[in-house]
Design a protein around this motif. Structure first.
Motif, PDB file in Angstrom:
ATOM      1  N   GLY A 255       0.713  -1.084  -0.046  1.00  0.00           N
ATOM      2  CA  GLY A 255      -0.068   0.005   0.090  1.00  0.00           C
ATOM      3  C   GLY A 255       0.811   1.348   0.155  1.00  0.00           C
ATOM      4  O   GLY A 255       2.042   1.220   0.402  1.00  0.00           O
ATOM      5  N   GLU A 256       0.264   2.424  -0.225  1.00  0.00           N
ATOM      6  CA  GLU A 256       0.950   3.687  -0.509  1.00  0.00           C
ATOM      7  C   GLU A 256       1.485   4.302   0.820  1.00  0.00           C
ATOM      8  O   GLU A 256       2.603   4.427   0.734  1.00  0.00           O
ATOM      9  N   ASP A 257       0.728   4.120   1.701  1.00  0.00           N
ATOM     10  CA  ASP A 257       1.272   4.394   3.079  1.00  0.00           C
ATOM     11  C   ASP A 257       2.412   3.959   3.587  1.00  0.00           C
ATOM     12  O   ASP A 257       3.400   4.308   3.989  1.00  0.00           O
ATOM     13  N   GLU A 258       2.294   2.632   3.446  1.00  0.00           N
ATOM     14  CA  GLU A 258       3.607   1.754   3.892  1.00  0.00           C
ATOM     15  C   GLU A 258       4.713   1.941   3.203  1.00  0.00           C
ATOM     16  O   GLU A 258       5.753   2.230   3.665  1.00  0.00           O
ATOM     17  N   LEU A 259       4.582   2.008   1.817  1.00  0.00           N
ATOM     18  CA  LEU A 259       5.804   2.173   0.947  1.00  0.00           C
ATOM     19  C   LEU A 259       6.567   3.587   1.361  1.00  0.00           C
ATOM     20  O   LEU A 259       7.566   3.805   1.308  1.00  0.00           O
ATOM     21  N   GLN A 260       5.455   4.634   1.365  1.00  0.00           N
ATOM     22  CA  GLN A 260       6.067   5.931   1.603  1.00  0.00           C
ATOM     23  C   GLN A 260       6.915   5.988   3.061  1.00  0.00           C
ATOM     24  O   GLN A 260       7.835   6.662   3.108  1.00  0.00           O
ATOM     25  N   ASP A 261       6.357   5.207   4.062  1.00  0.00           N
ATOM     26  CA  ASP A 261       6.854   5.177   5.239  1.00  0.00           C
ATOM     27  C   ASP A 261       8.341   4.357   4.982  1.00  0.00           C
ATOM     28  O   ASP A 261       9.278   5.010   5.603  1.00  0.00           O
ATOM     29  N   MET A 262       8.628   3.472   4.403  1.00  0.00           N
ATOM     30  CA  MET A 262       9.859   2.794   4.134  1.00  0.00           C
ATOM     31  C   MET A 262      10.720   3.635   3.116  1.00  0.00           C
ATOM     32  O   MET A 262      11.811   3.924   3.589  1.00  0.00           O
ATOM     33  N   ILE A 263      10.079   4.571   2.539  1.00  0.00           N
ATOM     34  CA  ILE A 263      11.165   5.477   1.776  1.00  0.00           C
ATOM     35  C   ILE A 263      11.398   6.709   2.669  1.00  0.00           C
ATOM     36  O   ILE A 263      12.867   6.862   2.668  1.00  0.00           O
ATOM     37  N   ASN A 264      10.653   7.037   3.574  1.00  0.00           N
ATOM     38  CA  ASN A 264      10.984   8.136   4.419  1.00  0.00           C
ATOM     39  C   ASN A 264      12.072   7.635   5.340  1.00  0.00           C
ATOM     40  O   ASN A 264      13.197   8.598   5.554  1.00  0.00           O
ATOM     41  N   LYS A 265      12.071   6.364   5.727  1.00  0.00           N
ATOM     42  CA  LYS A 265      12.919   6.051   6.849  1.00  0.00           C
ATOM     43  C   LYS A 265      14.266   5.418   5.830  1.00  0.00           C
ATOM     44  O   LYS A 265      15.016   4.735   6.700  1.00  0.00           O
ATOM     45  N   ALA A 269      13.676  -2.655   1.054  1.00  0.00           N
ATOM     46  CA  ALA A 269      12.859  -4.045   1.138  1.00  0.00           C
ATOM     47  C   ALA A 269      13.383  -4.935   0.561  1.00  0.00           C
ATOM     48  O   ALA A 269      13.925  -4.974  -0.658  1.00  0.00           O
ATOM     49  N   GLU A 270      12.731  -6.087   1.042  1.00  0.00           N
ATOM     50  CA  GLU A 270      13.056  -7.300   0.030  1.00  0.00           C
ATOM     51  C   GLU A 270      11.874  -8.286  -0.078  1.00  0.00           C
ATOM     52  O   GLU A 270      11.092  -8.188   0.530  1.00  0.00           O
ATOM     53  N   ALA A 271      12.054  -8.940  -1.438  1.00  0.00           N
ATOM     54  CA  ALA A 271      11.046  -9.971  -1.443  1.00  0.00           C
ATOM     55  C   ALA A 271      11.769 -11.333  -1.639  1.00  0.00           C
ATOM     56  O   ALA A 271      12.861 -11.297  -2.451  1.00  0.00           O
ATOM     57  N   ILE A 272      11.183 -12.346  -1.080  1.00  0.00           N
ATOM     58  CA  ILE A 272      11.795 -13.708  -1.197  1.00  0.00           C
ATOM     59  C   ILE A 272      10.902 -14.553  -1.847  1.00  0.00           C
ATOM     60  O   ILE A 272       9.687 -14.655  -1.656  1.00  0.00           O
ATOM     61  N   CYS A 273      11.403 -15.200  -2.765  1.00  0.00           N
ATOM     62  CA  CYS A 273      10.583 -16.180  -3.581  1.00  0.00           C
ATOM     63  C   CYS A 273      10.711 -17.321  -2.754  1.00  0.00           C
ATOM     64  O   CYS A 273      11.492 -18.137  -2.301  1.00  0.00           O
ATOM     65  N   HIS A 274       9.368 -17.995  -2.468  1.00  0.00           N
ATOM     66  CA  HIS A 274       9.150 -19.263  -1.721  1.00  0.00           C
ATOM     67  C   HIS A 274       9.746 -20.447  -2.194  1.00  0.00           C
ATOM     68  O   HIS A 274      10.296 -21.286  -1.574  1.00  0.00           O
ATOM     69  N   PHE A 275       9.530 -20.714  -3.485  1.00  0.00           N
ATOM     70  CA  PHE A 275       9.981 -21.635  -4.302  1.00  0.00           C
ATOM     71  C   PHE A 275      11.649 -21.698  -4.132  1.00  0.00           C
ATOM     72  O   PHE A 275      11.915 -23.055  -4.251  1.00  0.00           O
ATOM     73  N   ARG A 286      14.083   2.336  -6.252  1.00  0.00           N
ATOM     74  CA  ARG A 286      13.223   1.521  -6.653  1.00  0.00           C
ATOM     75  C   ARG A 286      11.881   1.486  -6.028  1.00  0.00           C
ATOM     76  O   ARG A 286      10.666   1.266  -6.600  1.00  0.00           O
ATOM     77  N   LEU A 287      11.817   1.651  -4.611  1.00  0.00           N
ATOM     78  CA  LEU A 287      10.619   1.771  -3.705  1.00  0.00           C
ATOM     79  C   LEU A 287       9.959   3.095  -4.351  1.00  0.00           C
ATOM     80  O   LEU A 287       8.490   3.070  -4.438  1.00  0.00           O
TER      81      LEU A 287
END
Ligand SMILES: [Zn+2]
Length: 302
Positions: A255-265, A269-275, A286-287
């Protein structure tokens, strides 16, 4: 022997035989997911079964998904196998370790759990996946899949799956699928001979560890029944077609708020492929791009 799958027929086409060696791909799954011994055996058996089960599908883009959801501590297992020999999969809790079962073997049945379901989805690439569900028999995976083949596909089958793992990693892994096709289904003598030979097998990995090749294993089992081995072998590998861009796009779900928060701080962020366990990292730039994309998507939707 390299990881591979070989097909054969016997008894004038009445018996279908498929064998697979999966030592390296199971070892790759073990290191990628940091699997315990019992998790290596459970996932290794399921990866091998995926390779064997997808092998009788026809279209090049065919694939099969095997999902096992038992009540044991491993949680769920999911395997995705494609006819081109690329196979991937994971377990929910890779770190579970259990004492050996009374036979002195890795206790896959207890790790998976004896109560639960096995789901198989066959997708022949035509857009109509066919799915079926059976209750688990023992959680040992081979028996559960044999039950699935007998009830859902109505083909009497025997499935032998094995993984030998110790402190040095996976030394041997593979399996064998034997199916009685309709033309031989009423030949009681043939079926009872086959059953007694299968019953005398003490597993698949002892044969591999004795350096037997797949053709030699086939010969031992049905060499006197008019065995015809197909000359082509299919190479097998652990392969995940995950894509970094697509994985990172999933961060938009925050969501927008969470992404904005991560950018401010200035938190990456990372994404992990389960497989496959591959990690994709998004830096602040990138964020910011993702946030812009998300704002446009949301504006278009409004
Ligand atoms: Zn992946």
């Amino acid at each position: 022997m390299a990881d591979q799958l070989i097909r054969a027929v016997a008894a004038d086409g009445g018996i279908r035989v498929v064998g697979a060696i999966t030592t390296r791909l199971v070892e790759e799954a073990r290191t990628r997911h940091k699997l315990s011994y019992v998790a290596t055996a459970a996932l290794g058996r399921t990866l091998t079964a995926g390779a064997l089960l997808v092998s009788n599908m026809k279209r090049e883009d065919s694939r099969i998904n095997i999902q096992i959801q038992g009540d044991g501590p491993l949680g769920g297992l999911l395997v995705d196998a494609r006819l081109d020999g690329s196979i991937r999969g994971y377990v929910s809790d890779p770190s579970v370790e259990l004492p050996p079962n009374p036979q002195g073997k890795l206790d896959v049945g207890r790790a998976v759990g004896r109560n639960g379901y096995l789901y198989v989805v066959r997708d022949s690439g035509l857009g109509y996946p066919y799915s079926s569900t059976v209750e688990l028999v023992s959680g040992e995976i081979g028996e559960d899949l044999t039950q699935y083949l007998a009830t859902s596909e109505q083909t009497p089958s025997a499935l032998v799956l094995g993984v030998f793992v110790d402190q040095n990693g996976v030394e041997a892994a593979g399996g064998l699928l034997l199916q009685i096709l309709p033309k031989a289904a009423t030949d009681d003598l043939l079926i009872s001979t086959l059953e007694s030979r299968l019953a005398s097998l003490t597993g698949f990995t002892p044969m591999l560890r004795a350096k037997k090749t797949l053709p030699q294993i086939f010969e031992d089992l049905v060499g006197d029944m008019g065995l015809e081995i197909f000359p082509e072998s299919q190479l097998l590998r652990f392969h995940c077609p995950c894509d970094g861009n697509r994985m990172l796009s999933a961060l938009k779900l925050l969501g927008e708020d969470e992404l904005q928060d991560m950018i401010n701080k200035r938190e990456p962020a990372e994404a992990i492929c389960h497989f496959c366990g591959d990690k994709y990292e998004a830096e602040c730039d990138r964020l910011t791009d993702l946030l812009t994309e998300l704002k446009m998507e949301n504006a278009n939707r409004a």
